[in-house]
Write a protein that holds these residues in place. Structure first.
Motif, PDB file in Angstrom:
ATOM      1  N   HIS A 109       0.787  -1.231   0.000  1.00 27.77           N
ATOM      2  CA  HIS A 109       0.000   0.000   0.000  1.00 27.77           C
ATOM      3  C   HIS A 109       0.821   1.284   0.000  1.00 27.77           C
ATOM      4  O   HIS A 109       0.248   2.354  -0.239  1.00 27.77           O
TER       5      HIS A 109
ATOM      6  N   ARG B 136      -1.339   2.090   8.517  1.00 30.19           N
ATOM      7  CA  ARG B 136      -2.211   1.495   7.514  1.00 30.19           C
ATOM      8  C   ARG B 136      -3.408   0.797   8.158  1.00 30.19           C
ATOM      9  O   ARG B 136      -4.523   0.843   7.623  1.00 30.19           O
ATOM     10  N   ARG B 137      -3.181   0.161   9.295  1.00 27.64           N
ATOM     11  CA  ARG B 137      -4.299  -0.486   9.991  1.00 27.64           C
ATOM     12  C   ARG B 137      -5.382   0.532  10.337  1.00 27.64           C
ATOM     13  O   ARG B 137      -6.579   0.282  10.152  1.00 27.64           O
TER      14      ARG B 137
ATOM     15  N   ASP C 264      -5.861   3.425   8.840  1.00 24.68           N
ATOM     16  CA  ASP C 264      -6.442   3.874   7.569  1.00 24.68           C
ATOM     17  C   ASP C 264      -7.502   2.893   7.082  1.00 24.68           C
ATOM     18  O   ASP C 264      -8.555   3.299   6.566  1.00 24.68           O
ATOM     19  N   GLU C 265      -7.216   1.617   7.184  1.00 26.93           N
ATOM     20  CA  GLU C 265      -8.157   0.609   6.707  1.00 26.93           C
ATOM     21  C   GLU C 265      -9.478   0.675   7.473  1.00 26.93           C
ATOM     22  O   GLU C 265     -10.543   0.410   6.913  1.00 26.93           O
TER      23      GLU C 265
ATOM     24  N   ALA D 151     -12.739   2.035   5.284  1.00 25.16           N
ATOM     25  CA  ALA D 151     -13.379   0.784   4.864  1.00 25.16           C
ATOM     26  C   ALA D 151     -14.538   1.083   3.926  1.00 25.16           C
ATOM     27  O   ALA D 151     -15.309   2.020   4.163  1.00 25.16           O
TER      28      ALA D 151
END
Length: 324
Positions: free
Chosen positions: A30, A57-58, A60-61, A65
């Motif tokens: 990513h 990133r976690r 952001d996800e 979502a």
């Protein structure tokens, strides 16, 4: 190659190596520009960068979502769970998920100020509520947690040749410059998430509002007012790059090729936006592979020269547990 990085970083426990591997895969999948630049760091410093990116990133996800905004409550709950897991791991260890465990290990090894992660998560929570920013001052409050503290997190990993406090404002400014670049590049994709990160007063100065942006996105039609606003946003972003650039010389020489490469590649995104007529409301500007490769090769050559010189003065690091 990841095993070599982990060996160089002194990460030997199989479970922890697996945690770092998860963050590295997130980074590779990513964060293409950041990942490419990270390859220019000494191998022992790369796992920490992967861990910092993997945790970001976690989050952001969670906030990005796919699905209707009606699921906002579920996203908020998931973000709260991540925040609690991080707090518990920092206090007690080792953590309940790979990205958190790798991050907490990195925080402890490099003495990164934990308050930076509280600021980051506060900005991520804003993404669940805020869909626009009236002016640059308002946007800056968001970017402090979402971008400036990322630069500050990285500073102890990169090392400095001066007091880290002297380098910190430049590191924060570079994080902001990168994020402003993303805001211009991802204008259309952010609109699809009902967000506009460009300051409303900057847009209004050129006759642009959210309705015009949405209309242009839906119809595929350009508008000279949008072009003018994006030109101004690019100029603003370049001014922040100029503010940040002197800080590269304050970094450990072994880290400079990495940061210079990221600086150049992200600047090239702005060049592509210009070359494509400021059409980011319709499509994302992408730096051609050949240009990316050329910049990376230049960075590799610079990194090789640094290793060959083997500078005698060690880099100064931030005091463990204190702000960088």
């Amino acid at each position: 190659m990841s095993a070599r990085e982990l060996d160089a970083a002194g990460i030997t426990a199989p479970s922890l190596r697996a945690d770092y591997a998860v963050s590295r895969r997130l980074h590779a999948a990513h964060g293409r520009t950041y990942f490419l630049a990270t390859r220019l760091l000494p191998p022992g410093r790369r796992p920490a960068v992967h861990a910092l990116y993997g945790f970001a990133r976690r989050a952001d996800e969670i906030v990005d979502a796919p699905g209707p905004r009606a699921r906002k409550a579920a996203r908020a709950a998931a973000l709260t769970t991540l925040e609690r897991r991080l707090a518990a791991a920092l206090a007690e260890g080792p953590g309940e998920e790979p990205a958190v465990r790798a991050l907490v290990h990195t925080v402890r090894v490099h003495g990164i100020d934990p308050s930076y992660f509280a600021a980051f998560l506060a900005s991520m929570r804003m993404d669940l509520e805020v869909t626009g920013y009236a002016d640059y001052a308002e946007l800056s409050r968001y970017m402090h947690g979402s971008a400036a503290v990322i630069g500050l997190q990285l500073l102890p990993v990169l090392g400095t040749v001066t007091d880290p406090a002297e380098a910190a404002p430049y590191a924060a400014a570079l994080g902001i410059a990168f994020q402003l670049t993303n805001f211009v590049r991802d204008l259309g994709e952010d609109l699809d998430r009902d967000r506009v990160y460009l300051p409303a007063d900057l847009l209004a100065a050129h006759g642009v509002d959210r309705g015009l942006l949405v209309h242009s996105r839906r119809t595929g039609r350009g508008d000279p007012r949008i072009t003018a606003a994006l030109r101004a946003a690019v100029a603003l972003t370049r001014a922040v790059y100029r503010e940040a650039e002197p800080g590269i010389a304050l970094l450990d020489p072994a880290s400079r090729p990495c940061v210079r490469t990221a600086f150049t590649l992200y600047g090239a995104i702005l060049e592509r936006i210009e070359a494509e007529g400021y059409a980011t409301v319709h499509r994302r500007a992408v730096v051609p592979r050949g240009r990316r490769a050329a910049v990376a090769l230049g960075g590799m050559a610079a990194a090789a020269r640094v290793r060959a010189r083997r500078p005698g003065a060690p880099a100064r690091r931030a005091t463990p547990g204190a702000p960088a």
